[in-house]
Write a protein that holds these residues in place. Structure first.
Motif, PDB file in Angstrom:
ATOM      1  N   SER A   1       0.846  -1.190   0.000  1.00 28.45           N
ATOM      2  CA  SER A   1       0.000   0.000   0.000  1.00 28.45           C
ATOM      3  C   SER A   1       0.881   1.240   0.000  1.00 28.45           C
ATOM      4  O   SER A   1       2.060   1.186   0.333  1.00 28.45           O
ATOM      5  CB  SER A   1      -0.913   0.004   1.225  1.00 28.45           C
ATOM      6  N   GLU A   2       0.288   2.337  -0.379  1.00 28.48           N
ATOM      7  CA  GLU A   2       0.958   3.629  -0.277  1.00 28.48           C
ATOM      8  C   GLU A   2       0.710   4.115   1.144  1.00 28.48           C
ATOM      9  O   GLU A   2      -0.426   4.247   1.572  1.00 28.48           O
ATOM     10  CB  GLU A   2       0.380   4.616  -1.285  1.00 28.48           C
ATOM     11  N   SER A   3       1.776   4.358   1.888  1.00 26.23           N
ATOM     12  CA  SER A   3       1.608   4.742   3.274  1.00 26.23           C
ATOM     13  C   SER A   3       2.592   5.839   3.640  1.00 26.23           C
ATOM     14  O   SER A   3       3.470   6.186   2.865  1.00 26.23           O
ATOM     15  CB  SER A   3       1.812   3.529   4.192  1.00 26.23           C
ATOM     16  N   SER A   4       2.421   6.363   4.836  1.00 26.01           N
ATOM     17  CA  SER A   4       3.400   7.312   5.352  1.00 26.01           C
ATOM     18  C   SER A   4       4.454   6.519   6.115  1.00 26.01           C
ATOM     19  O   SER A   4       4.171   5.466   6.683  1.00 26.01           O
ATOM     20  CB  SER A   4       2.737   8.343   6.260  1.00 26.01           C
ATOM     21  N   MET A   5       5.665   7.022   6.080  1.00 30.09           N
ATOM     22  CA  MET A   5       6.765   6.357   6.770  1.00 30.09           C
ATOM     23  C   MET A   5       7.548   7.383   7.567  1.00 30.09           C
ATOM     24  O   MET A   5       7.721   8.519   7.141  1.00 30.09           O
ATOM     25  CB  MET A   5       7.688   5.656   5.781  1.00 30.09           C
ATOM     26  N   LYS A   6       8.010   6.949   8.740  1.00 29.58           N
ATOM     27  CA  LYS A   6       8.806   7.824   9.595  1.00 29.58           C
ATOM     28  C   LYS A   6      10.269   7.679   9.220  1.00 29.58           C
ATOM     29  O   LYS A   6      10.804   6.568   9.187  1.00 29.58           O
ATOM     30  CB  LYS A   6       8.592   7.467  11.061  1.00 29.58           C
ATOM     31  N   LEU A   7      10.926   8.791   8.917  1.00 28.47           N
ATOM     32  CA  LEU A   7      12.350   8.813   8.595  1.00 28.47           C
ATOM     33  C   LEU A   7      13.123   9.174   9.851  1.00 28.47           C
ATOM     34  O   LEU A   7      12.787  10.143  10.533  1.00 28.47           O
ATOM     35  CB  LEU A   7      12.644   9.834   7.492  1.00 28.47           C
ATOM     36  N   PHE A   8      14.128   8.374  10.175  1.00 35.99           N
ATOM     37  CA  PHE A   8      14.992   8.695  11.296  1.00 35.99           C
ATOM     38  C   PHE A   8      16.423   8.309  10.966  1.00 35.99           C
ATOM     39  O   PHE A   8      16.689   7.518  10.067  1.00 35.99           O
ATOM     40  CB  PHE A   8      14.512   8.034  12.598  1.00 35.99           C
ATOM     41  N   LYS A   9      17.337   8.910  11.714  1.00 36.91           N
ATOM     42  CA  LYS A   9      18.763   8.701  11.502  1.00 36.91           C
ATOM     43  C   LYS A   9      19.352   8.072  12.763  1.00 36.91           C
ATOM     44  O   LYS A   9      19.017   8.469  13.873  1.00 36.91           O
ATOM     45  CB  LYS A   9      19.450  10.035  11.221  1.00 36.91           C
ATOM     46  N   THR A  10      20.210   7.076  12.577  1.00 41.93           N
ATOM     47  CA  THR A  10      20.965   6.498  13.689  1.00 41.93           C
ATOM     48  C   THR A  10      22.439   6.734  13.425  1.00 41.93           C
ATOM     49  O   THR A  10      22.888   6.714  12.278  1.00 41.93           O
ATOM     50  CB  THR A  10      20.703   4.987  13.834  1.00 41.93           C
ATOM     51  N   TYR A  11      23.180   6.991  14.487  1.00 38.13           N
ATOM     52  CA  TYR A  11      24.613   7.218  14.342  1.00 38.13           C
ATOM     53  C   TYR A  11      25.318   7.023  15.680  1.00 38.13           C
ATOM     54  O   TYR A  11      24.693   7.024  16.741  1.00 38.13           O
ATOM     55  CB  TYR A  11      24.906   8.611  13.783  1.00 38.13           C
ATOM     56  N   ASN A  12      26.628   6.851  15.619  1.00 36.26           N
ATOM     57  CA  ASN A  12      27.488   6.808  16.805  1.00 36.26           C
ATOM     58  C   ASN A  12      28.259   8.117  16.849  1.00 36.26           C
ATOM     59  O   ASN A  12      28.563   8.706  15.811  1.00 36.26           O
ATOM     60  CB  ASN A  12      28.467   5.638  16.730  1.00 36.26           C
ATOM     61  N   PHE A  13      28.597   8.561  18.065  1.00 40.35           N
ATOM     62  CA  PHE A  13      29.371   9.789  18.169  1.00 40.35           C
ATOM     63  C   PHE A  13      30.268   9.755  19.398  1.00 40.35           C
ATOM     64  O   PHE A  13      30.012   9.048  20.363  1.00 40.35           O
ATOM     65  CB  PHE A  13      28.468  11.026  18.191  1.00 40.35           C
ATOM     66  N   PHE A  14      31.354  10.510  19.305  1.00 37.50           N
ATOM     67  CA  PHE A  14      32.287  10.690  20.405  1.00 37.50           C
ATOM     68  C   PHE A  14      32.020  12.057  21.014  1.00 37.50           C
ATOM     69  O   PHE A  14      31.901  13.047  20.303  1.00 37.50           O
ATOM     70  CB  PHE A  14      33.735  10.614  19.898  1.00 37.50           C
TER      71      PHE A  14
END
Length: 130
Positions: free
Chosen positions: A29-42
Protein backbone atom coordinates in the motif's frame (compact mmCIF):
# COMPACT_ATOMS: atom_id res chain seq x y z
CA UNK A 1 43.24 16.22 35.85
CA UNK A 2 41.35 13.34 34.23
CA UNK A 3 37.84 12.35 35.34
CA UNK A 4 35.93 9.31 34.20
CA UNK A 5 32.70 10.30 32.51
CA UNK A 6 34.13 13.38 30.82
CA UNK A 7 34.26 11.71 27.42
CA UNK A 8 32.68 8.71 25.79
CA UNK A 9 31.09 7.04 22.79
CA UNK A 10 27.32 6.85 22.43
CA UNK A 11 24.66 5.88 19.90
CA UNK A 12 21.76 8.13 19.05
CA UNK A 13 18.50 7.96 17.09
CA UNK A 14 17.04 11.16 15.69
CA UNK A 15 13.56 11.39 14.18
CA UNK A 16 13.64 13.60 11.11
CA UNK A 17 10.16 13.70 9.55
CA UNK A 18 7.21 11.75 8.19
CA UNK A 19 7.20 11.05 4.45
CA UNK A 20 3.96 10.29 2.61
CA UNK A 21 2.95 8.27 -0.46
CA UNK A 22 5.73 5.70 -0.30
CA UNK A 23 4.97 2.20 -1.59
CA UNK A 24 5.65 -0.49 1.00
CA UNK A 25 6.59 -3.86 -0.46
CA UNK A 26 5.23 -5.75 2.58
CA UNK A 27 1.74 -4.35 3.03
CA UNK A 28 1.46 -3.41 -0.67
CA UNK A 29 0.00 0.00 0.00
CA UNK A 30 0.96 3.63 -0.28
CA UNK A 31 1.61 4.74 3.27
CA UNK A 32 3.40 7.31 5.35
CA UNK A 33 6.77 6.36 6.77
CA UNK A 34 8.81 7.82 9.60
CA UNK A 35 12.35 8.81 8.59
CA UNK A 36 14.99 8.70 11.30
CA UNK A 37 18.76 8.70 11.50
CA UNK A 38 20.96 6.50 13.69
CA UNK A 39 24.61 7.22 14.34
CA UNK A 40 27.49 6.81 16.81
CA UNK A 41 29.37 9.79 18.17
CA UNK A 42 32.29 10.69 20.41
CA UNK A 43 31.64 13.39 23.00
CA UNK A 44 33.76 15.42 25.37
CA UNK A 45 31.92 17.13 28.27
CA UNK A 46 28.62 16.22 26.54
CA UNK A 47 29.68 18.08 23.37
CA UNK A 48 29.64 15.78 20.32
CA UNK A 49 32.95 16.08 18.50
CA UNK A 50 32.50 13.72 15.55
CA UNK A 51 29.98 11.20 14.19
CA UNK A 52 30.29 7.96 12.26
CA UNK A 53 28.17 5.05 11.09
CA UNK A 54 25.26 7.26 10.00
CA UNK A 55 22.27 5.39 8.60
CA UNK A 56 18.89 6.66 7.45
CA UNK A 57 15.90 4.37 8.01
CA UNK A 58 12.18 4.41 7.28
CA UNK A 59 9.45 2.61 9.24
CA UNK A 60 6.14 1.88 7.51
CA UNK A 61 3.21 3.19 9.56
CA UNK A 62 0.97 0.30 8.44
CA UNK A 63 3.11 -2.80 8.98
CA UNK A 64 6.19 -1.50 10.89
CA UNK A 65 8.62 -2.84 8.29
CA UNK A 66 12.06 -1.25 8.58
CA UNK A 67 13.84 0.00 5.44
CA UNK A 68 17.24 1.60 4.93
CA UNK A 69 17.65 4.33 2.32
CA UNK A 70 20.84 5.71 0.73
CA UNK A 71 22.69 8.19 2.95
CA UNK A 72 22.83 10.82 0.19
CA UNK A 73 19.03 10.96 -0.03
CA UNK A 74 18.65 10.91 3.75
CA UNK A 75 21.02 13.84 4.17
CA UNK A 76 19.22 15.85 1.48
CA UNK A 77 15.83 15.23 3.12
CA UNK A 78 17.29 16.21 6.50
CA UNK A 79 18.46 19.51 4.96
CA UNK A 80 14.88 20.20 3.85
CA UNK A 81 15.12 19.32 0.15
CA UNK A 82 12.14 17.68 -1.56
CA UNK A 83 13.49 14.28 -2.58
CA UNK A 84 11.42 11.42 -4.01
CA UNK A 85 11.93 8.01 -2.40
CA UNK A 86 11.27 5.22 -4.91
CA UNK A 87 10.91 1.47 -4.63
CA UNK A 88 14.55 1.09 -5.69
CA UNK A 89 15.78 3.21 -2.78
CA UNK A 90 14.19 1.00 -0.12
CA UNK A 91 16.37 -1.81 1.22
CA UNK A 92 14.55 -3.91 3.79
CA UNK A 93 16.45 -4.44 7.02
CA UNK A 94 16.01 -7.95 8.44
CA UNK A 95 16.44 -7.25 12.14
CA UNK A 96 14.50 -6.87 15.37
CA UNK A 97 15.70 -3.26 15.64
CA UNK A 98 12.30 -1.92 14.64
CA UNK A 99 10.68 -3.54 17.70
CA UNK A 100 11.98 -0.65 19.82
CA UNK A 101 9.63 1.63 17.85
CA UNK A 102 6.55 -0.52 18.22
CA UNK A 103 4.49 -1.76 21.11
CA UNK A 104 5.10 -5.41 20.27
CA UNK A 105 5.31 -7.87 17.42
CA UNK A 106 2.99 -6.99 14.58
CA UNK A 107 1.74 -8.80 11.51
CA UNK A 108 3.32 -7.35 8.38
CA UNK A 109 0.03 -7.80 6.49
CA UNK A 110 -2.77 -6.63 8.81
CA UNK A 111 -0.69 -4.74 11.41
CA UNK A 112 -2.32 -6.35 14.45
CA UNK A 113 -0.27 -7.11 17.57
CA UNK A 114 0.54 -10.80 17.97
CA UNK A 115 2.55 -13.08 20.23
CA UNK A 116 6.24 -13.36 19.26
CA UNK A 117 6.24 -17.18 18.98
CA UNK A 118 3.47 -17.35 16.34
CA UNK A 119 4.46 -18.56 12.88
CA UNK A 120 1.17 -17.42 11.29
CA UNK A 121 -1.01 -14.43 12.12
CA UNK A 122 -4.14 -15.61 13.99
CA UNK A 123 -6.16 -12.71 12.51
CA UNK A 124 -5.40 -12.89 8.78
CA UNK A 125 -3.42 -16.15 8.36
CA UNK A 126 -0.34 -14.56 6.79
CA UNK A 127 2.98 -16.33 7.42
CA UNK A 128 5.14 -14.11 9.60
CA UNK A 129 8.77 -13.16 9.04
CA UNK A 130 11.30 -15.41 10.71
Amino acid sequence: MFFIGIFGIESKEKEIKYLTNISCSHCHSESSMKLFKTYNFFHFFFIPLFKWNEKYNLICSNCNTLYEIPNEKGKRIERGEEIEITYWDLKEVKTDFYNSYTTGNRCSHCGRTIEPHFEYCPYCGTRLRI
